[in-house]
Scaffold this active site. Structure first.
Site, PDB file in Angstrom:
ATOM      1  N   CYS A  52      51.439  35.847  45.296  1.00  0.00           N
ATOM      2  CA  CYS A  52      51.958  35.589  43.947  1.00  0.00           C
ATOM      3  C   CYS A  52      53.379  35.006  43.931  1.00  0.00           C
ATOM      4  O   CYS A  52      53.744  34.285  43.004  1.00  0.00           O
ATOM      5  CB  CYS A  52      51.901  36.865  43.114  1.00  0.00           C
ATOM      6  SG  CYS A  52      52.529  38.318  43.947  1.00  0.00           S
ATOM      7  N   HIS A  97      57.224  37.031  37.927  1.00  0.00           N
ATOM      8  CA  HIS A  97      58.127  36.979  39.080  1.00  0.00           C
ATOM      9  C   HIS A  97      59.169  35.880  38.827  1.00  0.00           C
ATOM     10  O   HIS A  97      58.819  34.746  38.492  1.00  0.00           O
ATOM     11  CB  HIS A  97      57.371  36.623  40.359  1.00  0.00           C
ATOM     12  CG  HIS A  97      56.496  37.726  40.892  1.00  0.00           C
ATOM     13  ND1 HIS A  97      56.435  38.985  40.347  1.00  0.00           N
ATOM     14  CD2 HIS A  97      55.646  37.736  41.960  1.00  0.00           C
ATOM     15  CE1 HIS A  97      55.590  39.722  41.051  1.00  0.00           C
ATOM     16  NE2 HIS A  97      55.096  38.999  42.020  1.00  0.00           N
TER      17      HIS A  97
HETATM   18  N1  LIG Z   1      48.644  42.545  41.868  1.00  0.00           N
HETATM   19  C1  LIG Z   1      49.025  41.279  42.057  1.00  0.00           C
HETATM   20  O1  LIG Z   1      49.831  40.711  41.277  1.00  0.00           O
HETATM   21  C2  LIG Z   1      48.487  40.474  43.208  1.00  0.00           C
HETATM   22  C3  LIG Z   1      48.813  39.123  43.254  1.00  0.00           C
HETATM   23  C4  LIG Z   1      48.285  38.335  44.280  1.00  0.00           C
HETATM   24  C5  LIG Z   1      47.466  38.899  45.222  1.00  0.00           C
HETATM   25  N2  LIG Z   1      47.160  40.224  45.189  1.00  0.00           N
HETATM   26  C6  LIG Z   1      46.237  40.734  46.209  1.00  0.00           C
HETATM   27  O2  LIG Z   1      44.974  40.997  45.567  1.00  0.00           O
HETATM   28  C7  LIG Z   1      44.344  42.102  46.185  1.00  0.00           C
HETATM   29  C8  LIG Z   1      44.072  43.177  45.153  1.00  0.00           C
HETATM   30  O3  LIG Z   1      45.300  43.661  44.619  1.00  0.00           O
HETATM   31  P1  LIG Z   1      45.348  44.684  43.375  1.00  0.00           P
HETATM   32  O4  LIG Z   1      46.769  44.766  42.996  1.00  0.00           O
HETATM   33  O5  LIG Z   1      44.334  44.295  42.364  1.00  0.00           O
HETATM   34  O6  LIG Z   1      44.855  46.056  44.103  1.00  0.00           O
HETATM   35  P2  LIG Z   1      44.208  47.363  43.443  1.00  0.00           P
HETATM   36  O7  LIG Z   1      44.567  47.484  42.010  1.00  0.00           O
HETATM   37  O8  LIG Z   1      44.549  48.477  44.363  1.00  0.00           O
HETATM   38  O9  LIG Z   1      42.598  47.095  43.537  1.00  0.00           O
HETATM   39  C9  LIG Z   1      41.893  47.085  44.762  1.00  0.00           C
HETATM   40  C10 LIG Z   1      40.394  46.874  44.539  1.00  0.00           C
HETATM   41  O10 LIG Z   1      39.758  46.939  45.823  1.00  0.00           O
HETATM   42  C11 LIG Z   1      38.670  47.874  45.756  1.00  0.00           C
HETATM   43  N3  LIG Z   1      38.479  48.536  47.051  1.00  0.00           N
HETATM   44  C12 LIG Z   1      39.347  49.356  47.705  1.00  0.00           C
HETATM   45  N4  LIG Z   1      38.784  49.813  48.861  1.00  0.00           N
HETATM   46  C13 LIG Z   1      37.545  49.266  48.916  1.00  0.00           C
HETATM   47  C14 LIG Z   1      36.477  49.363  49.845  1.00  0.00           C
HETATM   48  N5  LIG Z   1      36.564  50.118  50.969  1.00  0.00           N
HETATM   49  N6  LIG Z   1      35.333  48.673  49.604  1.00  0.00           N
HETATM   50  C15 LIG Z   1      35.229  47.906  48.490  1.00  0.00           C
HETATM   51  N7  LIG Z   1      36.194  47.795  47.555  1.00  0.00           N
HETATM   52  C16 LIG Z   1      37.349  48.453  47.780  1.00  0.00           C
HETATM   53  C17 LIG Z   1      39.076  48.876  44.686  1.00  0.00           C
HETATM   54  O11 LIG Z   1      37.901  49.526  44.188  1.00  0.00           O
HETATM   55  P3  LIG Z   1      37.876  51.054  43.643  1.00  0.00           P
HETATM   56  O12 LIG Z   1      38.403  51.026  42.234  1.00  0.00           O
HETATM   57  O13 LIG Z   1      36.444  51.392  43.718  1.00  0.00           O
HETATM   58  O14 LIG Z   1      38.754  51.873  44.542  1.00  0.00           O
HETATM   59  C18 LIG Z   1      39.718  47.941  43.662  1.00  0.00           C
HETATM   60  O15 LIG Z   1      38.714  47.332  42.873  1.00  0.00           O
HETATM   61  C19 LIG Z   1      45.291  42.583  47.305  1.00  0.00           C
HETATM   62  O16 LIG Z   1      44.871  41.992  48.511  1.00  0.00           O
HETATM   63  C20 LIG Z   1      46.641  42.055  46.854  1.00  0.00           C
HETATM   64  O17 LIG Z   1      47.519  41.864  47.920  1.00  0.00           O
HETATM   65  C21 LIG Z   1      47.636  41.030  44.183  1.00  0.00           C
END
Ligand SMILES: NC(=O)c1ccc[n+]([C@@H]2O[C@H](COP(=O)([O-])OP(=O)(O)OC[C@H]3O[C@@H](n4cnc5c(N)ncnc54)[C@H](OP(=O)(O)O)[C@@H]3O)[C@@H](O)[C@H]2O)c1
Length: 349
Positions: A148, A241
């Site tokens: 991001c 950001h």
């Molecule tokens: N937040 C941002 O602004 C942003 C920006 C760019 C990139 N990212 C990237 O995008 C990704 C997600 O970020 P987030 O902030 O959305 O994280 P998050 O809120 O923690 O969500 C993670 C997701 O992954 C699932 N998950 C976790 N363990 C799993 C498993 N063993 N098998 C299948 N699904 C699983 C979770 O499902 P459950 O609900 O079932 O646990 C949830 O749906 C990360 O790689 C992060 O670095 C985030």
């Protein structure tokens, strides 16, 4: 037109929810599958998700059963907002099984045969797709979008590097708490505070920017040959950001010339009229104290890079401030725009 059925992996997470929200009423894509971990699979999406968007859970998705992240979903395209701890092998399984995977996670961004794309800047890097399919003997493929923070830096630098060759970049970020997912940074750590460390972020910005601004040589990407130095901080802002950037160029320039490059820029998404493309990829703000996340983060539906305070730098050539919506253009919106580009290029047939 019949809509293309798509799935969202990690649909319950912060980025996953943004996918669900941005894909509601999308003219080309329809969410038919949602998948997440064993903690939530088997439940109806509306019950499984801790919904944190300001609009309600879309009706069309509320009663979908959350599926496990195994490649037996009834769709050909999947958007991935999976936790990076598990995204790598899951995304590979889907690609091997013939799915087109649009990933937000860091795991495959730097793989030599995986495109890391901002359509306004390096759409031609999609040329890696046939190479990836051949290398991996796979019917599907993975396309990634930037971290991001990288997203807005590389997008802003794109037109400048094309026009006048960048020699050095120094960037300090002030990153919103939504970038850490949910529940993210504890409130007692961040309220009234600045945290001068975000694990792995500086390294990602420094290398991803060079890949995005690199050159596709027909087989792989030659990294852009300038150094990027990044210092990343977490601040008590909800969304958006902000980055303070200094740039050294191969030749002299003026603030007016840089502003005109951004103001007049039209990329492939604008020329193709892709549904999620911002009309203006860059919003050049004239006021001395803008852009500000509170007031400007939703300009162009959160899909633009906002720039301002363009002025001479006493160490490098010029400096400026940029800002962008980290969970829209910095995450789910970027993946969706990549998918729209793939469709327009005939890569989703
Ligand atoms: N937040 C941002 O602004 C942003 C920006 C760019 C990139 N990212 C990237 O995008 C990704 C997600 O970020 P987030 O902030 O959305 O994280 P998050 O809120 O923690 O969500 C993670 C997701 O992954 C699932 N998950 C976790 N363990 C799993 C498993 N063993 N098998 C299948 N699904 C699983 C979770 O499902 P459950 O609900 O079932 O646990 C949830 O749906 C990360 O790689 C992060 O670095 C985030």
């Amino acid at each position: 037109m019949t809509k293309i059925p798509v799935g969202v992996l990690g649909a319950t997470g912060a980025v996953g929810q943004k996918f669900i929200k941005l894909l509601e009423n999308h003219p080309w894509f329809e969410v038919t599958e949602v998948a997440a971990s064993e903690r939530t699979s088997g439940k109806l999406y509306g019950n499984a998700v801790s919904w944190k968007q300001v609009t309600p859970v879309p009706e069309a998705v509320r009663d979908l059963e959350v599926r496990p992240c195994t490649p037996d979903l009834k769709c050909r395209v999947v958007f991935s907002g999976l936790d990076a701890a598990v995204a790598g092998p899951i995304e590979e399984d889907f690609a091997r099984a013939g799915y087109v995977v649009l990933s937000n996670s860091k795991n495959h961004r730097l793989d030599e045969d995986v495109p890391l794309v901002i359509p306004e800047v390096n759409h031609e890097h999609m040329g890696l797709i046939p190479i990836q399919k051949e290398n991996r003997k796979s019917a599907g493929y993975i396309v990634t979008n930037a971290n991001c923070t990288t997203m807005f830096l590389a997008m802003a630098l794109g037109p400048i590097h094309k026009a006048m060759k960048i020699e050095k970049v120094f960037m300090v970020s002030m990153q919103a708490v939504s970038g850490a997912g949910y529940p993210g940074v504890p409130s007692l750590d961040i309220l009234g505070n600045v945290i001068p460390f975000i694990g792995g972020e500086e390294e990602k910005v420094e290398i991803e920017t060079r890949k995005i601004l690199g050159t596709f040589n027909g087989k792989s990407i030659d990294l852009a040959d300038f150094p990027v130095s990044a210092q990343c901080n977490r601040v008590a802002v909800e969304d958006g950001h902000t980055e303070s950037v200094s740039v050294k160029l191969a030749r002299r320039t003026t603030a007016a010339e840089i502003a005109d490059l951004w103001r007049n820029y039209s990329g492939v998404p604008q020329q193709l009229g892709l549904p999620s493309a911002p009309k203006h990829p860059f919003v050049v703000m004239e006021a001395q104290d803008r852009p500000q996340p509170r007031f400007d983060v939703n300009r162009e539906n959160g899909m633009a890079t906002l720039v301002g305070r363009i002025r001479p730098c006493s160490i490098f050539d010029f400096k400026f401030t940029l800002m962008g919506h980290n969970t829209v253009r910095g995450a789910a919106g970027a993946s969706i725009l990549n998918a729209e580009l793939l469709k327009a290029q005939g890569n989703l047939e």
